[in-house]
Design an enzyme around this catalytic site. Structure first.
Site, PDB file in Angstrom:
ATOM      1  N   PRO A  85      53.202  36.874  55.584  1.00  0.00           N
ATOM      2  CA  PRO A  85      53.524  38.064  56.381  1.00  0.00           C
ATOM      3  C   PRO A  85      52.282  38.905  56.670  1.00  0.00           C
ATOM      4  CG  PRO A  85      54.451  38.219  54.158  1.00  0.00           C
ATOM      5  CD  PRO A  85      53.876  36.856  54.284  1.00  0.00           C
ATOM      6  N   GLU A 112      56.030  35.513  45.020  1.00  0.00           N
ATOM      7  CA  GLU A 112      55.191  36.637  45.476  1.00  0.00           C
ATOM      8  C   GLU A 112      54.087  36.179  46.431  1.00  0.00           C
ATOM      9  OE1 GLU A 112      55.431  39.937  45.065  1.00  0.00           O
ATOM     10  OE2 GLU A 112      57.365  39.423  44.186  1.00  0.00           O
ATOM     11  N   ARG A 150      55.901  20.838  70.734  1.00  0.00           N
ATOM     12  CA  ARG A 150      56.281  20.903  72.152  1.00  0.00           C
ATOM     13  C   ARG A 150      55.079  20.698  73.075  1.00  0.00           C
ATOM     14  NH1 ARG A 150      58.696  24.502  74.981  1.00  0.00           N
ATOM     15  NH2 ARG A 150      60.698  23.577  75.343  1.00  0.00           N
TER      16      ARG A 150
HETATM   17  N1  SAH Z   1      54.340  39.387  48.495  1.00  0.00           N
HETATM   18  C1  SAH Z   1      54.118  38.878  49.796  1.00  0.00           C
HETATM   19  C2  SAH Z   1      55.324  38.165  50.368  1.00  0.00           C
HETATM   20  C3  SAH Z   1      55.571  36.869  49.742  1.00  0.00           C
HETATM   21  S1  SAH Z   1      56.900  36.066  50.499  1.00  0.00           S
HETATM   22  C4  SAH Z   1      53.805  40.029  50.736  1.00  0.00           C
HETATM   23  O1  SAH Z   1      54.456  41.043  50.644  1.00  0.00           O
HETATM   24  O2  SAH Z   1      52.909  39.879  51.581  1.00  0.00           O
HETATM   25  C5  SAH Z   1      56.704  34.428  49.946  1.00  0.00           C
HETATM   26  C6  SAH Z   1      56.086  33.452  50.927  1.00  0.00           C
HETATM   27  O3  SAH Z   1      56.877  33.381  52.080  1.00  0.00           O
HETATM   28  C7  SAH Z   1      54.704  33.830  51.402  1.00  0.00           C
HETATM   29  O4  SAH Z   1      53.733  33.355  50.528  1.00  0.00           O
HETATM   30  C8  SAH Z   1      54.635  33.146  52.748  1.00  0.00           C
HETATM   31  O5  SAH Z   1      54.185  31.799  52.636  1.00  0.00           O
HETATM   32  C9  SAH Z   1      56.074  33.137  53.215  1.00  0.00           C
HETATM   33  N2  SAH Z   1      56.391  34.183  54.212  1.00  0.00           N
HETATM   34  C10 SAH Z   1      57.208  35.233  54.012  1.00  0.00           C
HETATM   35  N3  SAH Z   1      57.329  35.987  55.119  1.00  0.00           N
HETATM   36  C11 SAH Z   1      56.577  35.403  56.057  1.00  0.00           C
HETATM   37  C12 SAH Z   1      56.272  35.707  57.423  1.00  0.00           C
HETATM   38  N4  SAH Z   1      56.776  36.775  58.025  1.00  0.00           N
HETATM   39  N5  SAH Z   1      55.456  34.875  58.095  1.00  0.00           N
HETATM   40  C13 SAH Z   1      54.936  33.790  57.499  1.00  0.00           C
HETATM   41  N6  SAH Z   1      55.164  33.457  56.210  1.00  0.00           N
HETATM   42  C14 SAH Z   1      55.979  34.242  55.489  1.00  0.00           C
END
Ligand code: SAH
Length: 384
Positions: A85, A112, A150
């Site tokens: 994210p 996490e 695609r």
């Molecule tokens: N603690 C982190 C979130 C971890 S979520 C933070 O707040 O930044 C767990 C995993 O989900 C991440 O390591 C990532 O690989 C994936 N993930 C979660 N949300 C995502 C998003 N919006 N885009 C891409 N990967 C995401």
């Protein structure tokens, strides 16, 4: 195109790689895929892959060593993507960049996230699929793979061009309809059933424009207008704007490059016109440049040819009170008139004027006209 996924949950991908368009692409060998189970590289008899976050409140983090071992187990030198994210937003541009890499590995986080030391030493690109937090990187990995696949030639069905899809040319796609032509009292637009290819093409183009203006006007900054305008675009260059007739040559080439129909040059004096004409012939620019004895005659020529009054967009190096080029870009799509960009034009001879091309050095005089013209044409007609 080759994509490898490193994940603690390989079962997520089984159906994905066997189903529908992606499934067919894999089966036909257009897309080479591999799923690496992170647990195969875990530590000890329990194949440990995660541990508590240092200083955290109990959340788990994927450890760097199993991830590094999984990565080192791969052949070649793949481009490493970590969905997160906190990454840069995934857009059609990023998708195209990944496609151009040819060999990509996607490392899925969970809990996490993953140990930051792995991210900083091994990851080439952190990508976010949106401003929300998911439980793992598996769904983002599928989103990325689906979008990249695609672009692989042959993956999306024949007779169907990805160039028409939303974002490809920086605009949204047109609406689509299928049989039956009348459904619960709602009819398909007549034009689509008319068999008139030209009219259908016009309708689709207008719908794409209407939707983009209504829903995502922000996209316009990166779209090339040429395929979306009802009429053609022209550039008017009064001779007073150039310091030497040789500049005409590079300006004409810019017009050709960006698909501007004609460079219109008003020259009142007959001798000067003759000498400019011989330059044009010598340089083989006859198809791109047209000379007129006056601005009014040039305007009349465009009106007759396009059967509509041209929309005049002036730009110059000094008038800082004009509209932003983005506002003008939106206007051009709304007016359905041919457009004439007028170098040196201002409010008295144009419908709108554009704020000057601005750079860091405001103390110097304006950008040389041929450079300013290229910048302006690129903003309106350049491909993203
Ligand atoms: N603690 C982190 C979130 C971890 S979520 C933070 O707040 O930044 C767990 C995993 O989900 C991440 O390591 C990532 O690989 C994936 N993930 C979660 N949300 C995502 C998003 N919006 N885009 C891409 N990967 C995401």
């Amino acid at each position: 195109m080759k994509v490898t996924v490193i994940t603690a949950f390989p079962e997520f991908f089984r159906a994905f790689f066997e189903t529908s368009i992606v499934g067919r692409a894999v089966e036909r060998g257009l897309l080479e895929v591999d799923v690496v189970d992170l647990r195969d590289y875990g530590e000890g008899s329990y194949s440990k892959i995660d541990d508590y976050s240092f200083g955290g409140k109990g959340g788990m983090v994927l450890m760097a060593e199993p991830l590094a071992l999984a990565l080192e187990g791969l052949k070649g030198d793949p481009y490493v993507v970590y969905p997160s994210p906190q990454g840069v937003p995934l857009t059609q541009e990023t998708v195209e960049t990944l496609f151009s890499k040819g060999d990509v590995v996607i490392v899925c986080g969970h809990y996490e996230g993953i140990d930051e030391r792995f991210v900083s030493s091994r990851v080439d690109l952190e990508l976010s699929i949106g401003d929300y937090v998911l439980t793992g990187g598996e769904l983002p990995a599928m989103v990325i793979i689906d979008a990249v696949s695609r672009l692989v030639p042959g993956v999306v069905g024949k007779g169907r061009s990805v160039e028409e899809d939303s974002f490809f040319k920086g605009m949204l796609d047109t609406p689509h309809f299928t049989r039956p032509s009348s459904w619960r009292g709602q009819d398909v637009p007549d034009v689509l059933l008319s068999g008139n290819d030209g009219a259908i093409e016009d309708w689709r183009r207008r719908e794409a424009v209407r939707r983009t203006l209504e829903r995502r006007p922000d996209l316009l900054s990166r779209s090339g207008l040429l395929g979306y305008m009802d009429k053609n675009a022209f550039l008017m260059l009064p001779l007073s704007e150039v310091s030497s007739p040789w500049e005409i040559r590079s300006i004409a080439r810019s017009c050709g490059f960006y698909g501007v129909s004609k460079l219109l040059i008003p020259v009142e004096d007959r001798d000067t016109r003759d000498s400019v004409r011989s330059l044009i012939l010598r340089e083989d620019l006859g198809a791109l440049v047209k000379l007129f004895p006056s601005v009014a005659r040039a305007l009349r020529w465009v009106s007759d040819k396009e059967k509509a009054v041209p929309y005049m967009v002036g730009f110059n190096g000094f008038n800082s009170s004009g509209l932003s080029w983005l506002e003008i870009k939106r206007e051009i799509l709304k007016v359905s008139r041919p457009v004439i960009f007028m170098a040196g034009g201002d409010e008295k001879d144009c419908d709108v004027t554009m704020r000057p091309v601005a750079g860091d050095d405001r103390s110097r005089s304006a950008l040389p006209v041929q450079n300013a013209i290229s910048v302006v044409l690129d903003r309106f007609f350049g491909w993203r």
